[in-house]
Design an enzyme around this catalytic site. Sequence first.
Site, PDB file in Angstrom:
ATOM      1  N   LYS A 251      37.356 -20.638  17.513  1.00 16.96           N
ATOM      2  CA  LYS A 251      36.094 -20.501  18.246  1.00 16.96           C
ATOM      3  C   LYS A 251      34.965 -21.211  17.499  1.00 16.96           C
ATOM      4  O   LYS A 251      34.132 -21.884  18.100  1.00 16.96           O
ATOM      5  CB  LYS A 251      35.757 -19.011  18.428  1.00 16.96           C
ATOM      6  CG  LYS A 251      36.702 -18.311  19.395  1.00 16.96           C
ATOM      7  CD  LYS A 251      36.630 -16.788  19.314  1.00 16.96           C
ATOM      8  CE  LYS A 251      37.728 -16.157  20.160  1.00 16.96           C
ATOM      9  NZ  LYS A 251      37.793 -14.700  20.081  1.00 16.96           N
TER      10      LYS A 251
ATOM     11  N   GLN B  44      35.193  -9.858  16.636  1.00 18.67           N
ATOM     12  CA  GLN B  44      36.618 -10.064  16.920  1.00 18.67           C
ATOM     13  C   GLN B  44      37.375  -8.733  16.876  1.00 18.67           C
ATOM     14  O   GLN B  44      37.234  -7.953  15.943  1.00 18.67           O
ATOM     15  CB  GLN B  44      37.207 -11.055  15.898  1.00 18.67           C
ATOM     16  CG  GLN B  44      38.640 -11.458  16.175  1.00 18.67           C
ATOM     17  CD  GLN B  44      38.813 -12.311  17.432  1.00 18.67           C
ATOM     18  OE1 GLN B  44      37.897 -12.990  17.871  1.00 18.67           O
ATOM     19  NE2 GLN B  44      39.987 -12.256  18.032  1.00 18.67           N
TER      20      GLN B  44
ATOM     21  N   ASP C  92      31.209 -12.311  25.098  1.00 19.98           N
ATOM     22  CA  ASP C  92      32.616 -11.937  25.303  1.00 19.98           C
ATOM     23  C   ASP C  92      32.792 -11.174  26.621  1.00 19.98           C
ATOM     24  O   ASP C  92      33.894 -11.070  27.142  1.00 19.98           O
ATOM     25  CB  ASP C  92      33.062 -11.009  24.164  1.00 19.98           C
ATOM     26  CG  ASP C  92      34.156 -11.602  23.298  1.00 19.98           C
ATOM     27  OD1 ASP C  92      34.782 -12.593  23.720  1.00 19.98           O
ATOM     28  OD2 ASP C  92      34.375 -11.062  22.196  1.00 19.98           O
TER      29      ASP C  92
HETATM   30  N1  GUN Z   1      40.789 -10.287  20.341  1.00 20.79           N
HETATM   31  C1  GUN Z   1      41.679 -10.932  21.125  1.00 20.79           C
HETATM   32  N2  GUN Z   1      41.033 -11.687  22.031  1.00 20.79           N
HETATM   33  C2  GUN Z   1      39.721 -11.503  21.838  1.00 20.79           C
HETATM   34  C3  GUN Z   1      38.551 -12.023  22.458  1.00 20.79           C
HETATM   35  O1  GUN Z   1      38.583 -12.791  23.417  1.00 20.79           O
HETATM   36  N3  GUN Z   1      37.377 -11.599  21.936  1.00 20.79           N
HETATM   37  C4  GUN Z   1      37.295 -10.753  20.891  1.00 20.79           C
HETATM   38  N4  GUN Z   1      36.100 -10.383  20.475  1.00 20.79           N
HETATM   39  N5  GUN Z   1      38.362 -10.249  20.297  1.00 20.79           N
HETATM   40  C5  GUN Z   1      39.561 -10.636  20.771  1.00 20.79           C
END
Ligand code: GUN
Length: 293
Positions: free
Chosen positions: A51, A95, A118
């Site tokens: 990301k 995350q 998100d």
């Molecule tokens: N853990 C797995 N996928 C994601 C996501 O898209 N965002 C976040 N914050 N955590 C994750």
Amino acid sequence: MILDGKALSKRIKAELTEQTAAFTAETGIVPCLATVLVGEDPASAVYVRSKRRSCKKIGYESRHHHLDAGITQEALLQLVEDLNGDDAVHGILVQLPLPKHLDADAIIDAIALEKDVDGFHPRSVGHVALKKPGFAPCTPAGVMRLLEESGINPSGKRAVVIGRSAIVGLPALLLLTHANATVTVCHSRTSREDLEELVRKADILVAAVGRPEFVPGEWIKPGAVVIDVGINRVPNPADPDNPKGMLVGDVAFATAAERASWITPVPGGVGPMTIAMLMTNTLIAAQRTAGVA
Ligand code: GUN
């Protein structure tokens, strides 16, 4: 035909790069995504790195907070509050999963709605449900974008979603319903018989259970659209000693691909779209602070 999420994601990111250059030139604002990683989970570290790399490529600022696995709930909440109050930060991504001693729901609840890129905040999900402006969770938003860009209109189609998670299955149900599909949700308590019967009738199948090849390819209705959200690591029969194994989806790809009109590969289907939507949301969040979105 293959629904190539990797190629589409690349195109979306190229478009965002142009839009960001214009936005920054006009306003002097550099979109900024703050990422928060707690502990040393290797998969989470890979996701966050990816990301952050996307941010830098597009021209966003990426601010990273890597915290010790033992951080307290109070300290993590304080960090989220600080990021909420920082005008230079437009998006906040914590995350998941978080270590067990932390209350992830309370942390997500603390994220300012306008920075919830998100789309995990309960009010963000509520806005999706009620078709109000806001950020939809990135994976189901990516699924909808993939359908749209491929000229697949869900209106009047029978859609089956397998999985009812807050971040994929549930919002996928909402978004497909808003797109006028007739949606059925199956989950862990759906009997195998019902599952087969429903999948065999589905014009659009969205599989998000996280179980390798849970759906046999023979069940796919000829001409159906198959969206496989699953990313499951399994031993590679061609290379059994390799501890990395291989990635497979929730649908048995080879047999499903013989019947489907469109199908997403794993990897390279839905996965890259999730990041593309996160990047899209981050630019929108920044544009909103400038009153131009
Ligand atoms: N853990 C797995 N996928 C994601 C996501 O898209 N965002 C976040 N914050 N955590 C994750």
